[in-house]
Write an enzyme that holds these catalytic residues in place. Structure first.
Site, PDB file in Angstrom:
ATOM      1  N   GLU A   1       0.822  -1.208   0.000  1.00 21.02           N
ATOM      2  CA  GLU A   1       0.000   0.000   0.000  1.00 21.02           C
ATOM      3  C   GLU A   1       0.857   1.261   0.000  1.00 21.02           C
ATOM      4  O   GLU A   1       0.555   2.232  -0.699  1.00 21.02           O
ATOM      5  CB  GLU A   1      -0.925   0.004   1.220  1.00 21.02           C
ATOM      6  CG  GLU A   1      -1.955  -1.115   1.248  1.00 21.02           C
ATOM      7  CD  GLU A   1      -1.425  -2.403   1.869  1.00 21.02           C
ATOM      8  OE1 GLU A   1      -2.230  -3.323   2.088  1.00 21.02           O
ATOM      9  OE2 GLU A   1      -0.201  -2.481   2.128  1.00 21.02           O
TER      10      GLU A   1
ATOM     11  N   PRO B   1      12.338 -13.225  -0.271  1.00 22.55           N
ATOM     12  CA  PRO B   1      11.226 -13.441   0.661  1.00 22.55           C
ATOM     13  C   PRO B   1      10.444 -12.154   0.884  1.00 22.55           C
ATOM     14  O   PRO B   1      11.026 -11.068   0.980  1.00 22.55           O
ATOM     15  CB  PRO B   1      11.915 -13.894   1.955  1.00 22.55           C
ATOM     16  CG  PRO B   1      13.320 -14.231   1.568  1.00 22.55           C
ATOM     17  CD  PRO B   1      13.644 -13.409   0.374  1.00 22.55           C
ATOM     18  N   ARG B   2       9.137 -12.287   0.978  1.00 23.41           N
ATOM     19  CA  ARG B   2       8.317 -11.106   1.248  1.00 23.41           C
ATOM     20  C   ARG B   2       8.722 -10.446   2.555  1.00 23.41           C
ATOM     21  O   ARG B   2       8.735  -9.221   2.659  1.00 23.41           O
ATOM     22  CB  ARG B   2       6.831 -11.526   1.310  1.00 23.41           C
ATOM     23  CG  ARG B   2       5.866 -10.385   1.609  1.00 23.41           C
ATOM     24  CD  ARG B   2       5.851  -9.369   0.494  1.00 23.41           C
ATOM     25  NE  ARG B   2       4.815  -8.353   0.674  1.00 23.41           N
ATOM     26  CZ  ARG B   2       4.592  -7.368  -0.174  1.00 23.41           C
ATOM     27  NH1 ARG B   2       5.337  -7.260  -1.272  1.00 23.41           N
ATOM     28  NH2 ARG B   2       3.644  -6.484   0.046  1.00 23.41           N
TER      29      ARG B   2
ATOM     30  N   GLY C   1      13.843  -3.391   0.115  1.00 23.97           N
ATOM     31  CA  GLY C   1      13.854  -2.349  -0.901  1.00 23.97           C
ATOM     32  C   GLY C   1      14.741  -2.615  -2.102  1.00 23.97           C
ATOM     33  O   GLY C   1      15.081  -1.674  -2.818  1.00 23.97           O
ATOM     34  N   GLU C   2      15.105  -3.871  -2.346  1.00 27.25           N
ATOM     35  CA  GLU C   2      15.993  -4.169  -3.464  1.00 27.25           C
ATOM     36  C   GLU C   2      15.343  -5.022  -4.546  1.00 27.25           C
ATOM     37  O   GLU C   2      16.016  -5.509  -5.442  1.00 27.25           O
ATOM     38  CB  GLU C   2      17.262  -4.859  -2.958  1.00 27.25           C
ATOM     39  CG  GLU C   2      18.154  -3.969  -2.128  1.00 27.25           C
ATOM     40  CD  GLU C   2      19.559  -4.517  -1.969  1.00 27.25           C
ATOM     41  OE1 GLU C   2      20.518  -3.766  -2.196  1.00 27.25           O
ATOM     42  OE2 GLU C   2      19.701  -5.721  -1.648  1.00 27.25           O
TER      43      GLU C   2
ATOM     44  N   ASN D   1       2.026  -7.755  -6.455  1.00 27.32           N
ATOM     45  CA  ASN D   1       1.800  -6.860  -7.587  1.00 27.32           C
ATOM     46  C   ASN D   1       2.509  -7.327  -8.862  1.00 27.32           C
ATOM     47  O   ASN D   1       3.732  -7.215  -8.965  1.00 27.32           O
ATOM     48  CB  ASN D   1       2.287  -5.462  -7.200  1.00 27.32           C
ATOM     49  CG  ASN D   1       1.898  -4.415  -8.207  1.00 27.32           C
ATOM     50  OD1 ASN D   1       1.350  -4.720  -9.260  1.00 27.32           O
ATOM     51  ND2 ASN D   1       2.199  -3.160  -7.906  1.00 27.32           N
ATOM     52  N   PRO D   2       1.770  -7.797  -9.877  1.00 30.96           N
ATOM     53  CA  PRO D   2       2.417  -8.209 -11.120  1.00 30.96           C
ATOM     54  C   PRO D   2       2.814  -7.042 -12.012  1.00 30.96           C
ATOM     55  O   PRO D   2       3.547  -7.224 -12.992  1.00 30.96           O
ATOM     56  CB  PRO D   2       1.348  -9.073 -11.799  1.00 30.96           C
ATOM     57  CG  PRO D   2       0.056  -8.516 -11.319  1.00 30.96           C
ATOM     58  CD  PRO D   2       0.309  -8.041  -9.911  1.00 30.96           C
TER      59      PRO D   2
ATOM     60  N   GLU E   1       4.720  -4.572 -11.148  1.00 30.65           N
ATOM     61  CA  GLU E   1       6.136  -4.227 -10.913  1.00 30.65           C
ATOM     62  C   GLU E   1       7.079  -4.976 -11.850  1.00 30.65           C
ATOM     63  O   GLU E   1       7.926  -4.335 -12.497  1.00 30.65           O
ATOM     64  CB  GLU E   1       6.477  -4.462  -9.449  1.00 30.65           C
ATOM     65  CG  GLU E   1       5.755  -3.505  -8.510  1.00 30.65           C
ATOM     66  CD  GLU E   1       5.912  -3.859  -7.046  1.00 30.65           C
ATOM     67  OE1 GLU E   1       5.615  -3.004  -6.192  1.00 30.65           O
ATOM     68  OE2 GLU E   1       6.335  -5.006  -6.745  1.00 30.65           O
TER      69      GLU E   1
END
Length: 427
Positions: free
Chosen positions: A61, A266-267, A308-309, A333-334, A336
């Site tokens: 978000e 990993p998320r 953030g990478e 999100n596809p 990205e």
């Protein structure tokens, strides 16, 4: 009635809430240095002038709303933005990516003394909530203070709609806090209307308008050299169960694709050690990015357990499987990977991005797989069929590109809310 019960339970639950937060801190899920923020105690001064408060639950978000924040600050040069989120990972990302005139704070726990302390300090002129966060005490207090509010990029899944429909007297006044609801899809707009939301419009998914994920040039160059032209694919934003699938895909393809490098992001980066142990048990040589490793000839899997990478690895891996879609999470999100020229694969669970997935499917711009065997088959096919991989990537990029103007529709729709808050562009 239910609102009164909820407020009473949160009021007497102060000690339990503090214990809960302490346990989260011990588990690394809270930032000890900023713990007072969760109790509504600000760690920054309120700047003078008009303040727009954005609340975004977590990483997805908060990333989706960056483009909107940037555009608002450009259009309204006297405006300052406050962004609240609830996770350590999202706070770290916001620290890196928020522009000037934007401040991050952790959202206070939804207990009225914390809520009032937070609002007394920040005194937001308007509140823009992202997607589907419903915190009853916060919303009631926003309404009581008559703060203009809008729900942006609103989501309402079928499951959430069924659950909220059972308590119409509870959800209706909460949704009516928002003078405007901008839904991602017409289906979700209809659900919000049926639950009692006001002025509901469908303007599309703001995530289509997000800028491509960034990548540090030096880090990208170093990784590209380390990859050395090896065939590679990426499991992006993986959840428990999906790393085992990725390991199985690698084992199934490594003889057919010599030098194959599988990348797992990993998320939740703190799971890097857990993922590494799983790979060790499978007998796969792995490198861990959080340890400062780069993938070498002896490494079959690279675990990128940093914050953030992800943009780095979308630029390096030509084939990407979207995480959270092979297990019942709802998918990530596809758009990205599509923006960065990847061939996109996802599993059957894409409820979080159903409209995006439908557009990709209609344009033959993504591949859907049902299980590990299907994923191994499609990764192998796309890594060996340059023409099909290029066609798929081009089609996905076209879907992302034609939806980029969603942010303009959102901005136009928000003009009356901004005006009600006394926010106007400079002449």
């Amino acid at each position: 009635m239910l609102q009164t019960i909820y407020r009473g339970l949160t009021e007497i639950g102060g000690p339990a809430i503090r214990l809960y937060l302490a346990r989260r801190r011990a588990a690394g899920k809270e930032d000890p240095a900023r713990a007072p923020e969760r109790l509504g105690r600000a760690s920054a001064d309120r700047p003078p002038g008009r303040l727009a408060w954005f609340h975004a639950a977590s990483v997805g978000e908060s990333l989706s709303v960056l483009i909107l924040i940037n555009r608002l600050l450009e259009r309204y040069p006297d405006l300052t933005v406050l962004v609240t989120t609830g996770t350590v990972t999202s706070a770290d990302l916001m620290a890196r990516r928020l522009p000037d005139r934007a401040i991050h704070q952790y959202v206070p726990v939804d207990r009225m003394p914390y809520v009032r302390r937070f609002l007394d300090h920040w005194r937001p002129d308007l509140a823009l909530w992202i997607e589907s966060e419903i915190w009853p005490n916060l919303l009631c207090e926003i309404g009581r203070r008559r703060i203009p509010a809008a729900l942006v990029n609103a989501r309402m899944s079928a499951g959430s709609f069924r659950n909220w429909s059972r308590v119409p007297g509870f959800i209706r006044p909460l949704l009516r806090t928002f003078g405007l609801c901008l839904a991602q899809t017409e289906t979700e707009a209809d659900r919000l209307r049926r639950l009692g939301a006001r002025d509901v419009r469908c303007v599309g998914n703001l995530k289509f308008s997000a800028e491509p994920l960034p990548a540090d040039p030096a880090a990208l160059a170093g990784l590209r050299e380390a990859f050395g032209g090896r065939p590679s694919w990426l499991m992006a934003s993986s959840h428990p169960g999906e790393e085992a699938v990725a390991a199985g895909v690698h084992a199934a393809l490594r003889d057919r694709l010599p030098g194959l490098l599988t990348v797992i992001v990993p998320r939740h980066p703190q799971r890097g050690g857990e993922v590494s142990r799983l790979l060790e048990e499978r007998g796969l040589g792995r490198a861990l990015r959080s340890a400062g490793d780069l993938p070498g000839p002896g490494h079959e899997v690279y675990v990128a357990d940093t914050v953030g990478e992800l943009g780095l690895f979308f630029r390096l891996a030509p084939v990407v499987c979207v995480g959270g879609s092979l297990v019942p999470i709802g998918g990530h999100n596809p758009v990205e990977p599509a923006q960065l020229g990847c061939a996109v694969i996802h599993g059957p669970y894409m409820t979080n991005f159903s409209e995006v997935a439908a557009q990709l499917r209609a344009d033959h711009a993504a591949v859907t797989v049902q299980d590990a065997d299907g994923l191994a088959r499609e990764v192998g096919r796309l890594l060996t069929d340059d023409a099909e991989r290029s066609r798929l990537a081009t089609a996905a990029a076209a879907v992302a590109d034609r939806n980029r103007r969603v942010v303009d529709a959102v901005l136009d729709a928000l003009v009356p809310t901004l005006a009600a808050a006394g926010v106007a562009p400079c002449p």
